[in-house]
Scaffold this motif. Structure first.
Motif, PDB file in Angstrom:
ATOM      1  N   ASN A  17      42.062-116.674  27.472  1.00 46.06           N
ATOM      2  CA  ASN A  17      42.030-115.848  26.257  1.00 46.06           C
ATOM      3  C   ASN A  17      40.569-115.723  25.876  1.00 46.06           C
ATOM      4  O   ASN A  17      39.703-115.972  26.720  1.00 46.06           O
ATOM      5  CB  ASN A  17      42.957-116.392  25.165  1.00 46.06           C
ATOM      6  N   GLU A  18      40.236-115.329  24.641  1.00 43.45           N
ATOM      7  CA  GLU A  18      38.832-114.999  24.338  1.00 43.45           C
ATOM      8  C   GLU A  18      37.847-116.004  24.941  1.00 43.45           C
ATOM      9  O   GLU A  18      37.064-115.670  25.803  1.00 43.45           O
ATOM     10  CB  GLU A  18      38.594-114.882  22.828  1.00 43.45           C
ATOM     11  N   ASP A  19      37.940-117.248  24.486  1.00 42.21           N
ATOM     12  CA  ASP A  19      36.970-118.203  25.022  1.00 42.21           C
ATOM     13  C   ASP A  19      37.639-119.479  25.521  1.00 42.21           C
ATOM     14  O   ASP A  19      36.971-120.448  25.828  1.00 42.21           O
ATOM     15  CB  ASP A  19      35.918-118.527  23.947  1.00 42.21           C
ATOM     16  N   LYS A  20      38.956-119.454  25.612  1.00 40.34           N
ATOM     17  CA  LYS A  20      39.668-120.653  26.051  1.00 40.34           C
ATOM     18  C   LYS A  20      40.640-120.326  27.171  1.00 40.34           C
ATOM     19  O   LYS A  20      40.660-119.206  27.688  1.00 40.34           O
ATOM     20  CB  LYS A  20      40.430-121.257  24.875  1.00 40.34           C
ATOM     21  N   ILE A  21      41.474-121.309  27.523  1.00 39.53           N
ATOM     22  CA  ILE A  21      42.519-121.069  28.520  1.00 39.53           C
ATOM     23  C   ILE A  21      43.852-121.423  27.886  1.00 39.53           C
ATOM     24  O   ILE A  21      44.023-122.501  27.314  1.00 39.53           O
ATOM     25  CB  ILE A  21      42.295-121.909  29.797  1.00 39.53           C
TER      26      ILE A  21
ATOM     27  N   GLY B 178      53.341-128.093  44.710  1.00 37.39           N
ATOM     28  CA  GLY B 178      53.658-129.455  45.118  1.00 37.39           C
ATOM     29  C   GLY B 178      55.152-129.553  45.317  1.00 37.39           C
ATOM     30  O   GLY B 178      55.856-128.542  45.245  1.00 37.39           O
ATOM     31  N   LYS B 179      55.613-130.785  45.508  1.00 40.83           N
ATOM     32  CA  LYS B 179      57.032-130.950  45.807  1.00 40.83           C
ATOM     33  C   LYS B 179      57.914-130.410  44.668  1.00 40.83           C
ATOM     34  O   LYS B 179      58.868-129.706  44.912  1.00 40.83           O
ATOM     35  CB  LYS B 179      57.312-132.442  46.029  1.00 40.83           C
ATOM     36  N   ASP B 180      57.550-130.751  43.443  1.00 42.86           N
ATOM     37  CA  ASP B 180      58.385-130.348  42.310  1.00 42.86           C
ATOM     38  C   ASP B 180      57.616-129.541  41.273  1.00 42.86           C
ATOM     39  O   ASP B 180      57.943-129.589  40.088  1.00 42.86           O
ATOM     40  CB  ASP B 180      58.978-131.591  41.631  1.00 42.86           C
ATOM     41  N   TYR B 181      56.585-128.886  41.695  1.00 41.75           N
ATOM     42  CA  TYR B 181      55.822-128.088  40.718  1.00 41.75           C
ATOM     43  C   TYR B 181      55.153-126.873  41.348  1.00 41.75           C
ATOM     44  O   TYR B 181      54.968-126.811  42.568  1.00 41.75           O
ATOM     45  CB  TYR B 181      54.774-128.949  39.999  1.00 41.75           C
ATOM     46  N   MET B 182      54.798-125.948  40.485  1.00 40.87           N
ATOM     47  CA  MET B 182      54.086-124.745  40.909  1.00 40.87           C
ATOM     48  C   MET B 182      53.099-124.390  39.798  1.00 40.87           C
ATOM     49  O   MET B 182      53.487-124.269  38.633  1.00 40.87           O
ATOM     50  CB  MET B 182      55.102-123.614  41.092  1.00 40.87           C
ATOM     51  N   ILE B 183      51.821-124.283  40.162  1.00 40.34           N
ATOM     52  CA  ILE B 183      50.803-123.944  39.160  1.00 40.34           C
ATOM     53  C   ILE B 183      50.268-122.541  39.484  1.00 40.34           C
ATOM     54  O   ILE B 183      49.864-122.282  40.621  1.00 40.34           O
ATOM     55  CB  ILE B 183      49.646-124.975  39.164  1.00 40.34           C
ATOM     56  N   ILE B 184      50.300-121.668  38.491  1.00 38.97           N
ATOM     57  CA  ILE B 184      49.820-120.301  38.687  1.00 38.97           C
ATOM     58  C   ILE B 184      48.590-120.131  37.811  1.00 38.97           C
ATOM     59  O   ILE B 184      48.689-120.209  36.582  1.00 38.97           O
ATOM     60  CB  ILE B 184      50.894-119.283  38.238  1.00 38.97           C
ATOM     61  N   ASN B 185      47.429-119.930  38.429  1.00 45.62           N
ATOM     62  CA  ASN B 185      46.239-119.710  37.617  1.00 45.62           C
ATOM     63  C   ASN B 185      45.934-118.212  37.612  1.00 45.62           C
ATOM     64  O   ASN B 185      45.280-117.697  38.511  1.00 45.62           O
ATOM     65  CB  ASN B 185      45.061-120.521  38.169  1.00 45.62           C
ATOM     66  N   ALA B 186      46.423-117.521  36.579  1.00 43.47           N
ATOM     67  CA  ALA B 186      46.297-116.051  36.541  1.00 43.47           C
ATOM     68  C   ALA B 186      44.919-115.617  36.028  1.00 43.47           C
ATOM     69  O   ALA B 186      44.588-114.442  36.083  1.00 43.47           O
ATOM     70  CB  ALA B 186      47.388-115.466  35.665  1.00 43.47           C
ATOM     71  N   ARG B 187      44.112-116.552  35.531  1.00 44.01           N
ATOM     72  CA  ARG B 187      42.786-116.249  34.968  1.00 44.01           C
ATOM     73  C   ARG B 187      42.876-115.032  34.034  1.00 44.01           C
ATOM     74  O   ARG B 187      43.591-115.081  33.059  1.00 44.01           O
ATOM     75  CB  ARG B 187      41.774-116.043  36.087  1.00 44.01           C
ATOM     76  N   ASP B 188      42.145-113.909  34.383  1.00 43.39           N
ATOM     77  CA  ASP B 188      42.217-112.761  33.458  1.00 43.39           C
ATOM     78  C   ASP B 188      43.166-111.672  33.963  1.00 43.39           C
ATOM     79  O   ASP B 188      43.132-110.546  33.485  1.00 43.39           O
ATOM     80  CB  ASP B 188      40.820-112.187  33.219  1.00 43.39           C
ATOM     81  N   ARG B 189      44.031-112.015  34.908  1.00 39.36           N
ATOM     82  CA  ARG B 189      44.934-111.000  35.458  1.00 39.36           C
ATOM     83  C   ARG B 189      46.209-110.827  34.617  1.00 39.36           C
ATOM     84  O   ARG B 189      46.923-109.849  34.765  1.00 39.36           O
ATOM     85  CB  ARG B 189      45.299-111.362  36.908  1.00 39.36           C
ATOM     86  N   ILE B 190      46.517-111.833  33.797  1.00 40.23           N
ATOM     87  CA  ILE B 190      47.678-111.704  32.906  1.00 40.23           C
ATOM     88  C   ILE B 190      47.212-112.051  31.493  1.00 40.23           C
ATOM     89  O   ILE B 190      46.481-113.024  31.298  1.00 40.23           O
ATOM     90  CB  ILE B 190      48.823-112.658  33.345  1.00 40.23           C
ATOM     91  N   LYS B 191      47.614-111.244  30.515  1.00 41.09           N
ATOM     92  CA  LYS B 191      47.196-111.494  29.127  1.00 41.09           C
ATOM     93  C   LYS B 191      47.698-112.861  28.650  1.00 41.09           C
ATOM     94  O   LYS B 191      48.837-113.224  28.953  1.00 41.09           O
ATOM     95  CB  LYS B 191      47.838-110.440  28.214  1.00 41.09           C
ATOM     96  N   ASP B 192      46.884-113.547  27.883  1.00 39.39           N
ATOM     97  CA  ASP B 192      47.283-114.870  27.378  1.00 39.39           C
ATOM     98  C   ASP B 192      48.535-114.785  26.509  1.00 39.39           C
ATOM     99  O   ASP B 192      49.316-115.717  26.428  1.00 39.39           O
ATOM    100  CB  ASP B 192      46.133-115.513  26.582  1.00 39.39           C
TER     101      ASP B 192
ATOM    102  N   LEU C 270      46.184-125.325  24.740  1.00 40.82           N
ATOM    103  CA  LEU C 270      44.974-124.522  24.741  1.00 40.82           C
ATOM    104  C   LEU C 270      43.843-125.460  25.137  1.00 40.82           C
ATOM    105  O   LEU C 270      43.661-126.500  24.517  1.00 40.82           O
ATOM    106  CB  LEU C 270      44.772-124.009  23.307  1.00 40.82           C
ATOM    107  N   ILE C 271      43.112-125.102  26.208  1.00 45.15           N
ATOM    108  CA  ILE C 271      42.010-125.974  26.636  1.00 45.15           C
ATOM    109  C   ILE C 271      40.732-125.139  26.731  1.00 45.15           C
ATOM    110  O   ILE C 271      40.787-123.912  26.714  1.00 45.15           O
ATOM    111  CB  ILE C 271      42.311-126.630  28.014  1.00 45.15           C
ATOM    112  N   SER C 272      39.595-125.801  26.881  1.00 47.19           N
ATOM    113  CA  SER C 272      38.346-125.041  26.957  1.00 47.19           C
ATOM    114  C   SER C 272      38.189-124.459  28.361  1.00 47.19           C
ATOM    115  O   SER C 272      38.755-124.962  29.326  1.00 47.19           O
ATOM    116  CB  SER C 272      37.169-125.938  26.603  1.00 47.19           C
ATOM    117  N   ARG C 273      37.393-123.374  28.448  1.00 43.77           N
ATOM    118  CA  ARG C 273      37.182-122.727  29.746  1.00 43.77           C
ATOM    119  C   ARG C 273      36.570-123.692  30.776  1.00 43.77           C
ATOM    120  O   ARG C 273      36.903-123.663  31.946  1.00 43.77           O
ATOM    121  CB  ARG C 273      36.211-121.546  29.593  1.00 43.77           C
ATOM    122  N   GLY C 274      35.672-124.534  30.261  1.00 40.19           N
ATOM    123  CA  GLY C 274      34.973-125.455  31.144  1.00 40.19           C
ATOM    124  C   GLY C 274      35.899-126.479  31.788  1.00 40.19           C
ATOM    125  O   GLY C 274      35.554-127.107  32.791  1.00 40.19           O
TER     126      GLY C 274
END
Ligand code: C5P
Ligand code: C5P
Length: 439
Positions: free
Chosen positions: A372-376, A330-344, A415-419
């Motif tokens: 991470n194991e069962d969360k984000i 966005g204008k003033d932000y960047m969100i990177i969703n690495a999922r399981d590509r980068i260790k938590d 820390l949030i849930s996977r869902g």
């Protein structure tokens, strides 16, 4: 007063430990591990029976699962988990420096300089003050408090209390370039430096030698001095040469600071380098190696050196992934969703490195997500030094979806849930976009 709290904690632990064992739980970053090492040594010398655990974070389920037969002692964490601790039917002690956001319950004895509104200290320093109050023999643990302080980047504007720890540790403090290890010959230290990144020098042997020539620093038969061995004049010339090379990409304020040289395994070492290797072990799932290393175990020292190399390779791979991956921008932000590509465990470090990169403009909000194991695990940082309050921002996003938030205005996490993955990103964008409209 913090010192009175420490004395009172000693009295109370002495009484409680007559009938119960002590269960100590510490955080896995450098400050937490050095706190654990100091505390373990101090309790052993005090003749107490105890157990020690190192954990990534304290979430609600973990705290609920902790039994009540032992006295509970938390190091470098728990100030943000007080609501979960208030029902524990045992004595609870917290030695921490994080901000207290909830009411301190009556069963919890808090030793935290932010609670006393006193000099900002890291947890390892608080644990060291506790150890020294128990016995002057524990003065040999002061170097660990210095490493913990450097680990939590609290080494810039320190006060009287930390100064006394530096003198107990017989630390050499020297103004200079924040390039580590400052104990390594300069040609190598410059060539392998990524923080600061010096264009044309980082990654280039020829560039490193050229820079040393520009600064008028000569080798002695091919062997260069280490950074900490430079005199003031040489240091000044090297700073100028680096600034000329880096143009706008490095500013002097961020480049120059205090170098801390501590005795470790009977050798003079750069506290920043030790902190980085302790941190690496924890992030690579070996906090017990980090703890053993801090407690002087030779086998752990060798293992820690190996893990540190692997860690640096994972960071390079993670940064490469970020540079190539698709981001939500966005204008003033960047969100990177690495999922399981980068260790938590390294996502926070990756976000920190990005926030120091000259590629991003001042104030950009960087949010990185990793499974991470069962969360984000979510880590948020501000590029540069100023911007929105990230802890508040994450708090607003997480309240409706559930999760644990903590940290500081310019470095926060949750820390949030996977869902909740898509909902989190959607809510985050809404909050970030609205903020932009308001400005
Ligand atoms: O994990 P990360 O390095 O992104 O954390 C940034 C800051 O937020 C740290 O101070 C960390 O202790 C805090 N944090 C927290 N609770 C979380 C995640 C992070 O207090 N669930
Ligand atoms: O407080 P916590 O120790 O858990 O913070 C760890 C992370 O937060 C580190 O990456 C540190 O660089 C970052 N931090 C920061 N600015 C602050 C405090 C912490 O960038 N004021």
């Amino acid at each position: 007063m913090l010192f009175d709290k420490i004395k009172e904690a000693i009295r109370r632990i002495e009484v409680a430990s007559q009938t119960k064992s002590l269960r100590v739980i510490s955080h896995f970053d450098t400050d937490g591990v050095t706190s654990a090492a100091i505390f373990s040594r101090a309790l052993a010398r005090w003749g107490k029976s105890f157990s020690m655990e190192i954990v990534k974070s304290l979430d609600e389920d973990f705290v609920k699962g902790i039994g009540e037969k032992d006295v509970l002692i938390f190091l470098d964490l728990a100030s943000g988990s007080l609501d979960y601790l208030k029902d524990k039917k045992t004595e609870v002690f917290v030695f921490d420096h994080h901000e207290i956001v909830q009411e301190v319950p009556s069963n919890v004895f808090m030793v935290n300089p932010s609670y006393e509104k006193e000099e900002n200290l890291c947890s390892a320093t608080i644990c060291y003050l506790f150890a020294k109050e128990l016995s002057n023999v524990n003065k040999d643990l002061a170097n660990l408090a210095v490493i913990g302080t450097v680990g939590d980047i609290m080494d810039k504007n320190y006060g009287k209390v930390f100064s006394s720890v530096l003198s107990d540790a017989e630390t050499t403090v020297k103004k200079g370039i924040l390039l580590y290890p400052s104990t390594r010959p300069l040609d190598k230290a410059l060539e392998y430096s990524s923080q600061p990144y010096i264009p044309g020098v980082s990654g280039s042997r020829t560039g490193a030698l050229g820079l040393l020539r520009d600064a008028g620093i000569e080798s002695d038969g091919g062997k260069y001095k280490a950074l900490y061995e430079l005199n003031d004049e040489e240091m000044g010339r090297l700073i100028t040469a680096i600034l000329l090379k880096s143009k706008s990409e490095v500013n002097e304020e961020g480049l120059v600071g205090n170098l801390f040289l501590v005795k470790f395994f009977n050798k003079l070492e750069d506290a920043r380098e030790l902190s980085a290797s302790i941190n690496a072990c924890s992030r690579m799932d070996s906090p017990e190696i980090a703890l053993g290393f801090c407690m002087g175990n030779k086998y752990c020292k060798e293992e820690a050196e190996k893990v540190y190399i692997t860690y640096k390779q994972s960071l390079v791979a993670a940064l490469k992934y970020v540079s190539e991956s698709e981001k939500v921008e966005g204008k003033d932000y960047m969100i990177i969703n690495a999922r399981d590509r980068i260790k938590d465990t390294i996502i926070g470090t990756v976000a920190s490195i990005l926030s120091h990169s000259p590629l991003y403009k001042e104030g950009l909000v960087i949010v990185a997500l990793s499974y991470n194991e069962d969360k984000i695990k979510v880590s948020a940082r501000i590029a540069g030094r100023q911007g929105r309050n990230l802890r508040e921002l994450l708090h607003r996003v997480v309240v409706p979806i559930g999760g644990e938030v903590g940290g500081h205005p310019n470095a926060a996490g949750c820390l949030i849930s996977r869902g909740a993955e898509d909902k989190f990103i959607e809510e985050l964008r809404k909050v970030l976009d609205v903020e932009v409209v308001k400005v």
